[in-house]
Design a protein around this motif. Structure first.
Motif, short mmCIF file in Angstrom:
data_model
loop_
_atom_site.label_atom_id
_atom_site.label_comp_id
_atom_site.label_asym_id
_atom_site.label_seq_id
_atom_site.Cartn_x
_atom_site.Cartn_y
_atom_site.Cartn_z
N SER A 1 32.72 81.02 54.07
CA SER A 1 34.11 81.00 53.84
C SER A 1 34.49 82.42 53.97
O SER A 1 35.83 82.54 53.76
CB SER A 1 34.39 80.60 52.16
OG SER A 1 33.90 79.04 52.35
N TYR A 2 33.78 83.44 54.47
CA TYR A 2 34.23 84.69 54.43
C TYR A 2 34.59 84.86 55.88
O TYR A 2 33.97 84.35 56.86
CB TYR A 2 33.10 85.53 53.89
CG TYR A 2 32.68 85.57 52.48
CD1 TYR A 2 33.59 86.24 51.70
CD2 TYR A 2 31.48 85.02 52.23
CE1 TYR A 2 33.36 86.07 50.36
CE2 TYR A 2 31.25 84.93 50.68
CZ TYR A 2 32.03 85.30 49.95
OH TYR A 2 31.75 85.35 48.74
N VAL A 3 35.37 85.90 56.25
CA VAL A 3 35.68 86.70 57.63
C VAL A 3 35.48 88.10 57.50
O VAL A 3 35.96 88.66 56.44
CB VAL A 3 37.07 86.29 57.88
CG1 VAL A 3 37.53 87.09 59.21
CG2 VAL A 3 37.29 84.77 58.26
N ILE A 4 34.73 88.64 58.42
CA ILE A 4 34.48 89.87 58.27
C ILE A 4 35.01 90.49 59.56
O ILE A 4 34.81 89.96 60.71
CB ILE A 4 32.95 90.26 58.45
CG1 ILE A 4 31.98 89.63 57.29
CG2 ILE A 4 32.58 91.91 58.35
CD1 ILE A 4 30.60 89.36 57.52
N ASN A 5 35.83 91.72 59.33
CA ASN A 5 36.40 92.38 60.61
C ASN A 5 36.20 93.87 60.45
O ASN A 5 36.04 94.36 59.33
CB ASN A 5 38.24 92.11 60.45
CG ASN A 5 38.77 93.23 61.21
OD1 ASN A 5 39.11 94.30 61.36
ND2 ASN A 5 39.16 92.32 62.66
N VAL A 6 35.75 94.12 61.65
CA VAL A 6 35.13 95.55 61.83
C VAL A 6 36.08 96.43 62.91
O VAL A 6 36.23 95.76 63.89
CB VAL A 6 33.61 95.59 62.14
CG1 VAL A 6 33.27 97.32 62.33
CG2 VAL A 6 33.03 94.99 61.09
#
Length: 402
Positions: A205-210
């Motif tokens: 359910s997580y979104v990681i943006n870098v």
């Protein structure tokens, strides 16, 4: 990727200034320990209450307050700079993502609609760098990591894909897709000749943006920074079950009674990521500028929990490995700003106090460290008498709660 992305980051500055640490407590005076427990009823606490906060503030399980607790929980699981690259010693900025406006501080402006449409629940973002972050430095390397939670895995995957599509479409004739090693499901692109690389991936359910930024264009270097950020952030999230809205409502306010052990004169108990907050040591490092050095200090003392409590003259309370570690940490937490002498309240055992240099910037003039057992608290004031009464009240609260 548009060129302006290199300057879009407007994160909340690293806070919890009381966490500024020094290697020693030089320039201070120590109170004398007593051979036996003192009668805290004899201490001069002025008008300060020595009742635990739980008797003066009643936490209500609302979605807003629960969401604030949820973002603190997420901060406890954010990647550290040194886990991305050994040179990333400093925190440039950090803060919660509680709204679309917050999300647009760390994502491209065009992505605000994507986050809102997909019903983001909450998030956290931080930027780490290899240079002291008091000014813009064109030679700095910076990595911004944002983690947001969405209602379910399908929504998170859709959000990650749409964030990439929307960002890429800003300059489709210039941007190029990029593959990230170890993360085949990542969506990433860069603009050749521009020293930035943006990437997004969903994990449950997580979104990681870098967003990685370096002084000169180098796709291998950028790709490696993003890879390390993904690898370590995904490792941390794998041990952090996502929350439903019902879970958020049910989060415990003070499970280890740290707030109740902390002086809070106004009983200002409403959760806040900055003024009424509880963190583990990793979460605390998401608030301090000298992240690498502070990590070593925390590890040496076995710090596993700390809270900041109170909106005016906030108190900070650490929980350490044992009483000896608490005494050692007391000397360190006096900090670089409080290296001058200050009288200590003689009736309170083991207190260490210091004064701040006149050119040391904003903040209160005096600080005392108050150890008790494995706990050590920091109290501050502009007046010595008030400082001593705060220290005495804090000691009494700890003694009555131990």
């Amino acid at each position: 990727m548009k060129a302006s992305m290199r300057h879009r980051l407007r994160l909340i500055p690293a806070v919890l200034g009381v966490l500024a640490l020094a290697a020693t407590g030089c320039g201070t005076r120590s109170g004398q320990p007593t051979a036996a427990e003192i009668d805290v009823r004899t201490l001069d606490v002025g008008s300060y209450s020595t009742a635990p906060l739980e008797f003066r503030y009643d936490y209500k399980h609302t979605l807003l307050d629960g969401t604030r607790l949820a973002v603190m929980r997420l901060a406890d699981n954010m990647v550290l700079g040194a886990e991305i690259d050994a040179t990333l010693h400093y925190l440039r900025g950090s803060g919660p993502i509680l709204s679309t406006t917050d999300a647009k501080k760390v994502l491209a402006d065009v992505n605000g609609e994507v986050v809102e449409r997909n019903r983001m629940l909450f998030g956290w973002a931080l930027t780490v760098t290899d240079r002291e972050p008091d000014r813009e430095d064109p030679e700095a390397t910076k990595v911004t990591v944002s983690v947001m939670q969405f209602p379910d895995g399908a929504t998170a995957e859709r959000t990650a894909r749409e964030l990439e599509q929307t960002d890429f479409a800003v300059a489709p004739d210039l941007n190029q897709n990029v593959s990230i090693p170890n993360t085949p499901d990542a969506h990433a692109h860069w603009r050749p000749g521009i020293p930035t690389l943006g990437a997004t991936v969903a994990q449950g359910s997580y979104v990681i943006n870098v967003l990685a930024e370096i002084p000169k264009p180098s796709l291998p270097q950028l790709t490696n920074l993003v890879r390390m950020a993904f690898d370590n952030q995904r490792r941390l999230l794998a041990a952090l079950p996502p929350l439903t809205r019902e879970d958020i409502l049910r989060l415990e306010y003070d499970p280890d009674r740290m707030f109740s052990r902390t002086l809070n004169p106004g009983a200002d108990g409403a959760p806040s990521p900055f003024t009424q907050a509880r963190y583990n040591s990793r979460g605390a490092l998401a608030h301090v500028t000298e992240q690498y050095d502070r990590r070593k200090v925390f590890e040496a003392a076995g710090v596993d929990r700390l809270v900041t409590s109170g909106s005016t003259g906030a108190t900070l309370l650490f929980r350490t490995r044992d009483p000896a570690a608490a005494l050692d940490l007391a000397g360190a937490v006096l900090g670089q700003k409080y290296t001058g002498t200050a009288d200590t309240p003689e009736a309170v055992p083991n207190v260490r106090c210091g004064s701040k240099a006149t050119d040391a910037g904003p903040g209160l003039r005096y600080r005392c460290m108050v150890p008790y057992g494995r706990y050590v608290a920091a109290v501050e004031s502009d007046q010595v008498i008030d400082l001593h009464q705060r220290a005495a009240a804090q000691y009494a609260i700890l003694a009555n709660s131990y």
